[in-house]
Design a protein around this motif. Structure first.
Motif, PDB file in Angstrom:
ATOM      1  N   ALA A   1       0.841  -1.192   0.000  1.00 43.50           N
ATOM      2  CA  ALA A   1       0.000   0.000   0.000  1.00 43.50           C
ATOM      3  C   ALA A   1       0.878   1.244   0.000  1.00 43.50           C
ATOM      4  CB  ALA A   1      -0.917  -0.016   1.214  1.00 43.50           C
ATOM      5  N   GLU A   2       1.953   1.159   0.762  1.00 42.76           N
ATOM      6  CA  GLU A   2       2.882   2.276   0.847  1.00 42.76           C
ATOM      7  C   GLU A   2       3.504   2.562  -0.521  1.00 42.76           C
ATOM      8  OE1 GLU A   2       5.122   1.652   4.632  1.00 42.76           O
ATOM      9  OE2 GLU A   2       6.733   2.381   3.315  1.00 42.76           O
ATOM     10  N   THR A   3       4.004   1.516  -1.160  1.00 50.92           N
ATOM     11  CA  THR A   3       4.649   1.698  -2.464  1.00 50.92           C
ATOM     12  C   THR A   3       3.666   2.208  -3.508  1.00 50.92           C
ATOM     13  OG1 THR A   3       5.368  -0.533  -1.910  1.00 50.92           O
ATOM     14  CG2 THR A   3       6.484   0.535  -3.717  1.00 50.92           C
ATOM     15  N   ASP A   4       2.464   1.691  -3.491  1.00 46.11           N
ATOM     16  CA  ASP A   4       1.493   2.101  -4.506  1.00 46.11           C
ATOM     17  C   ASP A   4       0.680   3.318  -4.074  1.00 46.11           C
ATOM     18  OD1 ASP A   4       2.437  -0.032  -5.814  1.00 46.11           O
ATOM     19  OD2 ASP A   4       0.603  -1.235  -5.753  1.00 46.11           O
ATOM     20  N   ARG A   5       1.039   3.867  -2.946  1.00 42.88           N
ATOM     21  CA  ARG A   5       0.347   5.044  -2.398  1.00 42.88           C
ATOM     22  C   ARG A   5      -1.160   4.810  -2.286  1.00 42.88           C
ATOM     23  NH1 ARG A   5       3.405   7.510  -6.519  1.00 42.88           N
ATOM     24  NH2 ARG A   5       5.505   7.956  -5.814  1.00 42.88           N
ATOM     25  N   ILE A   6      -1.516   3.657  -1.757  1.00 43.16           N
ATOM     26  CA  ILE A   6      -2.926   3.378  -1.472  1.00 43.16           C
ATOM     27  C   ILE A   6      -3.122   3.585   0.036  1.00 43.16           C
ATOM     28  CG2 ILE A   6      -4.735   1.601  -1.484  1.00 43.16           C
ATOM     29  CD1 ILE A   6      -3.252   0.257  -3.794  1.00 43.16           C
ATOM     30  N   PRO A   7      -3.999   4.504   0.432  1.00 37.45           N
ATOM     31  CA  PRO A   7      -4.147   4.747   1.873  1.00 37.45           C
ATOM     32  C   PRO A   7      -4.852   3.573   2.544  1.00 37.45           C
ATOM     33  CG  PRO A   7      -5.671   6.114   0.607  1.00 37.45           C
ATOM     34  CD  PRO A   7      -4.895   5.330  -0.383  1.00 37.45           C
ATOM     35  N   LEU A   8      -4.098   2.827   3.339  1.00 34.78           N
ATOM     36  CA  LEU A   8      -4.641   1.615   3.944  1.00 34.78           C
ATOM     37  C   LEU A   8      -4.486   1.696   5.453  1.00 34.78           C
ATOM     38  CD1 LEU A   8      -5.658  -1.309   3.138  1.00 34.78           C
ATOM     39  CD2 LEU A   8      -3.311  -2.033   3.496  1.00 34.78           C
ATOM     40  N   THR A   9      -5.592   1.583   6.158  1.00 35.02           N
ATOM     41  CA  THR A   9      -5.473   1.606   7.619  1.00 35.02           C
ATOM     42  C   THR A   9      -5.164   0.202   8.118  1.00 35.02           C
ATOM     43  OG1 THR A   9      -7.807   1.093   7.947  1.00 35.02           O
ATOM     44  CG2 THR A   9      -7.222   3.425   7.778  1.00 35.02           C
ATOM     45  N   GLN A  10      -4.701   0.148   9.353  1.00 32.60           N
ATOM     46  CA  GLN A  10      -4.365  -1.121   9.971  1.00 32.60           C
ATOM     47  C   GLN A  10      -5.600  -2.032  10.012  1.00 32.60           C
ATOM     48  OE1 GLN A  10      -1.510  -1.504   9.915  1.00 32.60           O
ATOM     49  NE2 GLN A  10      -1.061  -3.226  11.236  1.00 32.60           N
ATOM     50  N   GLU A  11      -6.713  -1.408  10.304  1.00 36.75           N
ATOM     51  CA  GLU A  11      -7.956  -2.166  10.417  1.00 36.75           C
ATOM     52  C   GLU A  11      -8.319  -2.853   9.092  1.00 36.75           C
ATOM     53  OE1 GLU A  11     -11.281   0.325  11.093  1.00 36.75           O
ATOM     54  OE2 GLU A  11     -12.516  -1.271  11.956  1.00 36.75           O
ATOM     55  N   VAL A  12      -8.207  -2.101   8.001  1.00 33.49           N
ATOM     56  CA  VAL A  12      -8.543  -2.677   6.703  1.00 33.49           C
ATOM     57  C   VAL A  12      -7.509  -3.735   6.311  1.00 33.49           C
ATOM     58  CG1 VAL A  12      -8.956  -2.199   4.266  1.00 33.49           C
ATOM     59  CG2 VAL A  12      -9.742  -0.579   5.991  1.00 33.49           C
TER      60      VAL A  12
ATOM     61  N   HIS B   1     -11.558   0.372  -6.680  1.00 28.70           N
ATOM     62  CA  HIS B   1     -12.937   0.696  -6.323  1.00 28.70           C
ATOM     63  C   HIS B   1     -13.009   2.034  -5.608  1.00 28.70           C
ATOM     64  CE1 HIS B   1     -15.886  -2.501  -7.113  1.00 28.70           C
ATOM     65  NE2 HIS B   1     -14.811  -3.260  -7.246  1.00 28.70           N
ATOM     66  N   SER B   2     -12.090   2.207  -4.688  1.00 27.35           N
ATOM     67  CA  SER B   2     -12.122   3.431  -3.905  1.00 27.35           C
ATOM     68  C   SER B   2     -11.914   4.643  -4.804  1.00 27.35           C
ATOM     69  CB  SER B   2     -11.084   3.345  -2.782  1.00 27.35           C
ATOM     70  OG  SER B   2     -10.325   4.502  -2.709  1.00 27.35           O
TER      71      SER B   2
ATOM     72  N   ASN C   1     -14.771   7.119  -5.663  1.00 24.58           N
ATOM     73  CA  ASN C   1     -14.413   8.269  -4.855  1.00 24.58           C
ATOM     74  C   ASN C   1     -14.802   8.076  -3.384  1.00 24.58           C
ATOM     75  OD1 ASN C   1     -13.237  10.667  -4.435  1.00 24.58           O
ATOM     76  ND2 ASN C   1     -14.875  11.928  -5.315  1.00 24.58           N
ATOM     77  N   LYS C   2     -14.463   6.927  -2.851  1.00 21.80           N
ATOM     78  CA  LYS C   2     -14.770   6.618  -1.458  1.00 21.80           C
ATOM     79  C   LYS C   2     -13.498   6.265  -0.718  1.00 21.80           C
ATOM     80  CE  LYS C   2     -19.478   4.924  -1.368  1.00 21.80           C
ATOM     81  NZ  LYS C   2     -20.229   3.846  -2.010  1.00 21.80           N
ATOM     82  N   ASP C   3     -13.457   6.554   0.557  1.00 20.59           N
ATOM     83  CA  ASP C   3     -12.296   6.173   1.364  1.00 20.59           C
ATOM     84  C   ASP C   3     -12.242   4.664   1.506  1.00 20.59           C
ATOM     85  OD1 ASP C   3     -11.594   8.745   1.689  1.00 20.59           O
ATOM     86  OD2 ASP C   3     -12.437   8.964   3.716  1.00 20.59           O
ATOM     87  N   ILE C   4     -11.037   4.182   1.725  1.00 21.60           N
ATOM     88  CA  ILE C   4     -10.885   2.742   1.925  1.00 21.60           C
ATOM     89  C   ILE C   4     -11.189   2.411   3.382  1.00 21.60           C
ATOM     90  CG2 ILE C   4      -9.291   0.806   1.848  1.00 21.60           C
ATOM     91  CD1 ILE C   4      -7.914   2.095  -0.452  1.00 21.60           C
ATOM     92  N   THR C   5     -12.342   1.820   3.597  1.00 18.91           N
ATOM     93  CA  THR C   5     -12.747   1.445   4.952  1.00 18.91           C
ATOM     94  C   THR C   5     -13.109  -0.032   4.955  1.00 18.91           C
ATOM     95  OG1 THR C   5     -15.029   1.912   4.372  1.00 18.91           O
ATOM     96  CG2 THR C   5     -13.790   3.705   5.380  1.00 18.91           C
TER      97      THR C   5
END
Ligand code: ADP
Ligand code: MG
Length: 452
Positions: A294-305, A331-332, A336-340
């Motif tokens: 996620a870091e490399t691809d700049r995808i905002p990913l929380t620990q929970e997800v 999808h996000s 246009n939705k946050d990754i939850t």
């Protein structure tokens, strides 16, 4: 030759086939790389574009390419290196001169067949791969000196190719003069066949090419099994390199002795050095890999997800795990939705529903008792009559197999029996099932009924 103008027309064709927002999000960012011998190579700005376009638009792209360029086209989508990476000199500078057309994107640097993303830096170490990782790192630091050959084996998508490339990168970095050859066993085979067929002296070139490298990294070596000529060639290549203390690293999906139709002499050579296996990643490793990606691809990913994905996607194949993250990222951005977790649940709804339903321990007891015409209380009692002993053991076995209960948990459910009694029962049924067909049928029937 495809001109920029033709590429634009092609994009226009695509535009007419899909919704505007789809076109703008997914197809417009694609760029032209090359078109040769019926192969159209298209650049994608990031891995998840590639994934998304492949999953959703490939047939369309193929159809439109055939229509526009008048020949059936194979499509290859290439992820382009990000802009922060060092610039690559364009191979065809003249084609970028048209002012109203963006310079054609360049394909990811080939690095002699090594994927620039597969480095040690980007390899997440966990329990299941730490040995293979350490062995690879040692070999890369001391080629030909420590373990020769190094044989890495493990299932699909567990990181074998990644490690092999990582060795190649590190060796080249430390010693640019060293000739490192990375080759897939299938390519090796094809190349050998074509050099036998097509060119005079081709076979000689082929032999000297591989027998003179400083290091041979061969991927998916199981592919050569059963192919007489390829094995012969590989065998001599191996001997030539080995006798000059050149490092050989191979990967395989199985232990060498388990590869059917692999010649004995090759099998035994694979055991001369070090054999390292890669196992299935545990949950923590899966989470760490998702985070890193996620870091490399700049995808905002929380620990929970990340935890949700790692535990929901029932796979040990890391490529599938990465695919899931790409899908979620796509999808996000599209919606246009946050990754939850909520979004993840929606995206992977079918997977979640497909996970096996939870089995109630009491249901297991009831089913076993009914099938054998005894009472649940008999199973829990300490009656030792054989009418109840076997059903009791079957129930313990099924509980162990179908529920997360531990041995002591199970013991508690049978009138506080000791966990060793449960272990004994489980082992006993496991053993008996092997040659008692009727018992096996009984157990299978119960299992099916419970899974319903
Ligand atoms: P294999 O060759 O064993 O089938 P790959 O090396 O192609 O598997 O790995 C599949 C994907 O998973 C690749 O994108 C790779 O970068 C990634 N991957 C595998 N293991 C790891 C790891 N330990 N850390 C980070 N990424 C990994
Ligand atoms: Mg591989």
């Amino acid at each position: 030759m495809t001109t920029p103008h033709e590429w634009y027309l092609f994009l226009d064709d695509l535009k007419n086939q899909v919704q505007d927002h789809e076109f703008n999000t997914w197809l417009r960012p694609l760029s032209f790389i090359s078109r040769e011998d019926g192969l159209l190579r298209i650049g994608a700005p990031a891995p998840f574009y590639k994934q998304w376009v492949t999953d959703n638009y490939l047939p369309l792209v193929e159809r439109m390419a055939a229509f526009r360029f008048g020949e059936p086209s194979a499509i290859e989508i290439v992820v382009l290196e990000d802009e922060s990476a060092p610039a690559i000199s364009p191979s065809e500078p003249s084609s970028a001169t048209t002012t109203d057309f963006p310079a054609p994107a360049q394909p990811a640097r080939q690095l002699g067949g090594l994927d620039p993303r597969y480095t040690f830096d980007r390899f997440v170490v966990g329990k299941a791969n730490e040995f293979a990782h350490a062995a690879s790192f040692a070999v890369a630091n001391n080629p030909g000196q420590t373990y020769n050959p190094l044989f890495i084996y493990g299932g699909v998508g567990l990181g074998k190719t990644h490690l092999l490339h990582a060795i190649g990168h590190l060796v080249r970095e430390k010693n640019p003069a060293m000739q490192v050859c990375y080759i897939d066993a299938e390519k090796f085979t094809n190349e050998m066949i074509s050099s036998m067929r097509h060119q005079r002296g081709g076979m000689q070139d082929f032999k000297s090419k591989y027998r003179n490298v400083d290091m041979l990294l061969m991927d998916d070596v199981q592919f050569i099994a059963g192919k007489e000529q390829t094995q012969e060639e590989f065998f001599h290549t191996f001997n030539a390199l080995y006798s000059h203390q050149r490092q050989i690293v191979v990967t395989s999906d199985k232990l060498s002795t388990e590869i059917p139709d692999l010649e004995k002499r090759i099998q035994s050579r694979f055991e001369w050095g070090l054999v390292a296996d890669i196992g299935a990643p545990d949950l923590e490793t899966k989470v760490a890999i998702l985070n890193r990606k996620a870091e490399t691809d700049r995808i905002p990913l929380t620990q929970e997800v990340a935890f949700f994905l790692a535990s929901t996607i029932q796979t040990n194949n890391i490529r599938d795990l990465e695919g899931a993250l790409n899908k979620l990222g796509a999808h996000s951005s599209l919606m246009n939705k946050d990754i939850t977790v909520e979004l993840a649940k929606k995206v992977f709804a079918s997977l979640i529903n497909a996970t096996p339903k939870e089995i109630q321990p009491e249901a297991v007891l009831k089913a076993v008792a009914e099938l054998h015409g005894v009472k649940v209380s008999d199973l829990k009692s300490d009656r030792k009559h054989k009418v109840v002993v076997l059903p009791r053991q079957i129930a313990m076995y099924l509980l162990r197999q179908m529920t997360p209960l531990s041995y002591p948990d199970i013991g508690t459910r049978f009138g506080g029996r000791d966990h060793t009694t449960v272990m004994h029962a489980v082992k006993k049924i496991e053993q008996k099932i092997k040659d008692d067909v009727s018992l096996k049928n009984t157990v299978d029937t119960l299992r099916k009924a419970l899974e319903g």
